[in-house]
Design a protein around this motif. Structure first.
Motif, mmCIF file in Angstrom:
data_model
loop_
_atom_site.group_PDB
_atom_site.id
_atom_site.type_symbol
_atom_site.label_atom_id
_atom_site.label_comp_id
_atom_site.label_asym_id
_atom_site.label_seq_id
_atom_site.Cartn_x
_atom_site.Cartn_y
_atom_site.Cartn_z
ATOM 1 N N VAL A 1 -14.047 -8.350 -15.445
ATOM 2 C CA VAL A 1 -13.912 -8.553 -14.000
ATOM 3 C C VAL A 1 -14.037 -10.035 -13.638
ATOM 4 C CG1 VAL A 1 -14.734 -6.232 -13.463
ATOM 5 C CG2 VAL A 1 -16.367 -8.116 -13.512
ATOM 6 N N SER A 2 -14.791 -10.810 -14.437
ATOM 7 C CA SER A 2 -14.904 -12.239 -14.166
ATOM 8 C C SER A 2 -13.593 -12.975 -14.415
ATOM 9 C CB SER A 2 -16.008 -12.867 -15.027
ATOM 10 O OG SER A 2 -17.281 -12.359 -14.669
ATOM 11 N N THR A 3 -12.672 -12.334 -15.143
ATOM 12 C CA THR A 3 -11.337 -12.910 -15.315
ATOM 13 C C THR A 3 -10.655 -13.091 -13.969
ATOM 14 O OG1 THR A 3 -11.153 -11.868 -17.487
ATOM 15 C CG2 THR A 3 -9.108 -12.575 -16.459
ATOM 16 N N GLY A 4 -11.049 -12.277 -12.993
ATOM 17 C CA GLY A 4 -10.500 -12.439 -11.650
ATOM 18 C C GLY A 4 -10.754 -13.825 -11.088
ATOM 19 N N PHE A 5 -11.909 -14.410 -11.416
ATOM 20 C CA PHE A 5 -12.189 -15.774 -10.976
ATOM 21 C C PHE A 5 -11.185 -16.753 -11.565
ATOM 22 C CE2 PHE A 5 -16.925 -14.610 -10.528
ATOM 23 C CZ PHE A 5 -16.775 -14.358 -9.179
ATOM 24 N N ASN A 6 -10.886 -16.604 -12.862
ATOM 25 C CA ASN A 6 -9.937 -17.506 -13.506
ATOM 26 C C ASN A 6 -8.526 -17.335 -12.959
ATOM 27 O OD1 ASN A 6 -11.914 -16.583 -16.158
ATOM 28 N ND2 ASN A 6 -11.790 -18.732 -15.596
ATOM 29 N N LEU A 7 -8.131 -16.082 -12.727
ATOM 30 C CA LEU A 7 -6.806 -15.838 -12.151
ATOM 31 C C LEU A 7 -6.695 -16.466 -10.768
ATOM 32 C CD1 LEU A 7 -6.339 -12.096 -13.213
ATOM 33 C CD2 LEU A 7 -5.301 -14.123 -14.257
ATOM 34 N N GLY A 8 -7.744 -16.277 -9.959
ATOM 35 C CA GLY A 8 -7.742 -16.920 -8.651
ATOM 36 C C GLY A 8 -7.743 -18.433 -8.763
ATOM 37 N N GLY A 9 -8.474 -18.967 -9.773
ATOM 38 C CA GLY A 9 -8.506 -20.412 -9.979
ATOM 39 C C GLY A 9 -7.159 -20.986 -10.365
ATOM 40 N N MET A 10 -6.299 -20.166 -10.974
ATOM 41 C CA MET A 10 -4.957 -20.630 -11.324
ATOM 42 C C MET A 10 -3.989 -20.507 -10.144
ATOM 43 S SD MET A 10 -4.349 -19.343 -15.237
ATOM 44 C CE MET A 10 -4.937 -17.662 -15.018
ATOM 45 N N VAL A 11 -4.100 -19.413 -9.391
ATOM 46 C CA VAL A 11 -3.128 -19.134 -8.324
ATOM 47 C C VAL A 11 -3.431 -19.909 -7.048
ATOM 48 C CG1 VAL A 11 -2.186 -17.323 -6.831
ATOM 49 C CG2 VAL A 11 -2.616 -16.849 -9.255
ATOM 50 N N MET B 1 -5.298 -18.268 7.323
ATOM 51 C CA MET B 1 -4.937 -16.880 7.578
ATOM 52 C C MET B 1 -4.870 -16.083 6.272
ATOM 53 S SD MET B 1 -5.051 -17.239 10.693
ATOM 54 C CE MET B 1 -4.823 -15.511 11.061
ATOM 55 N N ILE B 2 -4.350 -16.716 5.214
ATOM 56 C CA ILE B 2 -4.306 -16.037 3.911
ATOM 57 C C ILE B 2 -5.717 -15.853 3.374
ATOM 58 C CG2 ILE B 2 -3.586 -16.306 1.504
ATOM 59 C CD1 ILE B 2 -1.012 -17.594 2.561
ATOM 60 N N VAL B 3 -6.573 -16.856 3.570
ATOM 61 C CA VAL B 3 -7.981 -16.725 3.181
ATOM 62 C C VAL B 3 -8.602 -15.520 3.879
ATOM 63 C CG1 VAL B 3 -10.268 -17.752 3.483
ATOM 64 C CG2 VAL B 3 -8.407 -19.118 2.532
ATOM 65 N N ALA B 4 -8.370 -15.412 5.176
ATOM 66 C CA ALA B 4 -8.898 -14.265 5.927
ATOM 67 C C ALA B 4 -8.336 -12.954 5.385
ATOM 68 C CB ALA B 4 -8.574 -14.410 7.407
ATOM 69 N N GLY B 5 -7.061 -12.967 5.013
ATOM 70 C CA GLY B 5 -6.449 -11.771 4.449
ATOM 71 C C GLY B 5 -7.091 -11.338 3.143
ATOM 72 N N PHE B 6 -7.370 -12.306 2.280
ATOM 73 C CA PHE B 6 -8.024 -11.960 1.008
ATOM 74 C C PHE B 6 -9.456 -11.481 1.232
ATOM 75 C CE2 PHE B 6 -4.622 -14.338 -1.224
ATOM 76 C CZ PHE B 6 -4.343 -13.403 -2.208
ATOM 77 N N ILE B 7 -10.146 -12.060 2.212
ATOM 78 C CA ILE B 7 -11.498 -11.595 2.521
ATOM 79 C C ILE B 7 -11.463 -10.150 2.995
ATOM 80 C CG2 ILE B 7 -13.466 -11.900 4.069
ATOM 81 C CD1 ILE B 7 -12.886 -14.906 4.053
ATOM 82 N N LEU B 8 -10.493 -9.841 3.865
ATOM 83 C CA LEU B 8 -10.394 -8.461 4.365
ATOM 84 C C LEU B 8 -9.991 -7.492 3.259
ATOM 85 C CD1 LEU B 8 -8.718 -9.168 7.826
ATOM 86 C CD2 LEU B 8 -11.095 -8.496 7.383
ATOM 87 N N ALA C 1 -12.175 -15.214 -5.361
ATOM 88 C CA ALA C 1 -11.758 -16.507 -5.901
ATOM 89 C C ALA C 1 -10.671 -17.133 -5.035
ATOM 90 C CB ALA C 1 -11.263 -16.340 -7.335
ATOM 91 N N MET C 2 -9.735 -16.329 -4.559
ATOM 92 C CA MET C 2 -8.667 -16.854 -3.703
ATOM 93 C C MET C 2 -9.236 -17.355 -2.380
ATOM 94 S SD MET C 2 -5.740 -16.727 -5.272
ATOM 95 C CE MET C 2 -4.588 -16.889 -3.895
ATOM 96 N N ALA C 3 -10.136 -16.587 -1.786
ATOM 97 C CA ALA C 3 -10.704 -16.987 -0.502
ATOM 98 C C ALA C 3 -11.545 -18.248 -0.641
ATOM 99 C CB ALA C 3 -11.548 -15.840 0.068
ATOM 100 N N ASN C 4 -12.443 -18.267 -1.623
ATOM 101 C CA ASN C 4 -13.291 -19.441 -1.803
ATOM 102 C C ASN C 4 -12.494 -20.656 -2.240
ATOM 103 O OD1 ASN C 4 -15.747 -18.268 -1.062
ATOM 104 N ND2 ASN C 4 -16.086 -17.419 -3.093
ATOM 105 N N GLY C 5 -11.435 -20.434 -3.020
ATOM 106 C CA GLY C 5 -10.582 -21.554 -3.419
ATOM 107 C C GLY C 5 -9.924 -22.217 -2.226
ATOM 108 N N GLY C 6 -9.477 -21.415 -1.260
ATOM 109 C CA GLY C 6 -8.872 -21.988 -0.064
ATOM 110 C C GLY C 6 -9.876 -22.760 0.773
ATOM 111 N N ILE C 7 -11.068 -22.174 0.953
ATOM 112 C CA ILE C 7 -12.080 -22.827 1.793
ATOM 113 C C ILE C 7 -12.616 -24.086 1.139
ATOM 114 C CG2 ILE C 7 -14.383 -22.563 2.776
ATOM 115 C CD1 ILE C 7 -13.736 -19.572 3.139
ATOM 116 N N GLN C 8 -12.980 -24.009 -0.125
ATOM 117 C CA GLN C 8 -13.641 -25.130 -0.781
ATOM 118 C C GLN C 8 -12.694 -26.289 -1.057
ATOM 119 O OE1 GLN C 8 -15.863 -23.761 -4.215
ATOM 120 N NE2 GLN C 8 -16.742 -22.047 -3.085
#
Length: 422
Positions: A361-371, A390-397, A242-249
């Motif tokens: 586990v889908s709550t992770g999407f909501n947490l990422g959507g908030m942060v 760079m942070i997006v890349a970090g979350f992907i890794l 969620a964090m990575a896709n949030g940054g990209i999108q």
């Protein structure tokens, strides 16, 4: 034989036309419901300006409605998962669609800004049922040899809903105003709820046989299951995605403009390529997921390539064509990962607990959507757009690490569980 709404009364005639026909109906109904859920999620962003003017408030105040949606979803999605396992996914899914209809109508028709925010909170409550109910139904009714494709069609339907909604609601708003656009979305969810009521006999009322959990080798259930290492690892995995896709999108267009001076038109085309190829990548990923048990390897290859994409976007000023191709390929690989993501969750979930585990586990999407909007918006305000990528890349890794270091599930196969649950 009793009603076909109970999946456990269906004969074990694997591969028969009757079985495949029933699976097609189940997948179609769940895909339509998931499509509608994403219409609700994407309903407000295209109409931000009109809604803000209607209530005479700021963008931040309108954004509070989306915050309310995500906070309620994050807090209540896990309890909704428990309810799915207890009450049954069919009833919960139908109820969620009806509640979503009421919430969208209230947001459109009731006066006052705070009423609008409260209505969006109720819409967030309706949103909590979709992932737990959808995955519970699919896991209980689809043969294990085709479950990857079923997951991919489910995810593709959500992507399609997100992609179609902006054009749909803007067209409706041009004719009937933003309230009309909301009412069209409400009509879609109401029609889908009626479809489930009329044609939903193929859906399971329960997702497991009575006593099946106890027979599953003493598997953990309830909070012990949710707080176990494998499930918490998947929660972190979903949050990283969620964090990575949030940054990209959300920040590709403005970020690339500030770093490289990329024209908005070029960045938007590249982003569209990413989103469109992600949707079709999901379908490819479903085929792959059914042909390999090594889902972590699929995820690792996809993550390695998408993290490379993010790094190149931050540091290399590419021609327009190269950027579009890079993001399109990255989107394809991002989509291919999604069914393997779902299969990794399914692999650590005992029969009868799909609702609660997928809800948690889908709550992770909501947490990422908030942060994600707060973190990446702060970096843009500080004129540090390169840090976003760079942070997006970090979350992907980090997601890659959680995937490749997961404990290999024991071979008490879901195929066997599925067969007993049919």
């Amino acid at each position: 034989m009793s009603s076909t709404s109970d999946p456990f009364d269906v004969p074990l005639s694997v591969g028969t036309d009757r079985e495949r026909g029933r699976e097609i109906k189940v997948i179609a109904l769940i895909a339509i419901a998931h499509f509608v859920s994403h219409v609700h999620i994407m309903l407000l962003p295209p109409l931000f300006g009109e809604v803000r003017e209607a209530f005479g408030v700021s963008y931040i105040q309108i954004g509070l409605a989306l915050t309310a949606f995500n906070v309620v979803s994050a807090l209540l999605q896990t309890p909704a998962g428990f309810m799915v396992d207890r009450v049954g996914p069919r009833a919960m899914l139908t109820g969620g669609l009806l509640l979503g209809t009421v919430a969208v109508v209230a947001a459109a028709m009731l006066p006052g800004y705070w009423t609008f925010v409260i209505a969006y909170g109720v819409l967030g409550l309706a949103n909590t049922v979709y992932h737990p109910a959808d995955y519970s139904i699919l896991s209980a009714t689809i043969d294990h040899r085709r479950i990857g494709k079923a997951f991919s069609i489910h995810t593709f339907a959500g992507y399609l809903g997100s992609g179609i909604t902006p054009a749909l609601v803007l067209a409706c708003a041009a004719i009937w105003g933003w309230r009309g656009g909301f009412l069209v979305a409400a009509g879609l969810s109401f029609a889908t709820a009626m479809l489930l009521i009329v044609a939903g006999s193929v859906l399971p009322r329960i997702s497991h046989k009575p006593g099946q959990q106890a027979a599953a080798g003493g598997a953990k259930v309830g909070l012990d299951l949710l707080l176990s290492g494998p499930v918490l690892r998947n929660l972190l995995f979903f949050f990283c995605l969620a964090m990575a896709n949030g940054g990209i999108q959300t920040f590709t267009v403005v970020g690339m403009g500030e770093i490289h001076g990329t024209p908005f038109s070029v960045a938007n085309v590249a982003l569209s390529g990413f989103l469109l190829c992600s949707a079709f990548g999901v379908l490819v990923g479903g085929i792959i997921a059914d042909r390999t048990p090594h889902h972590e390897r699929v995820a690792a290859v996809g993550f390695a390539c998408t993290s490379t994409m993010a790094i190149l976007m931050a540091w290399v000023n590419m021609p327009a064509a190269a950027l579009i191709v890079l993001m399109s390929v990255g989107g394809l690989l991002n989509g291919i990962i999604q069914p393997s993501r779902d299969m990794m969750v399914r692999a650590v979930t005992p029969p009868g607990s799909f609702g609660k585990v997928f809800g948690f586990v889908s709550t992770g999407f909501n947490l990422g959507g908030m942060v994600a909007p707060l973190l990446f918006g702060f970096l843009m305000d500080q004129h540090e757009p390169r840090a976003i990528f760079m942070i997006v890349a970090g979350f992907i890794l980090l997601a890659l690490v959680t995937a490749i270091t997961r404990t290999k599930p024991q071979s008490t196969p879901h195929g066997l569980a599925d067969t007993s649950a049919r």
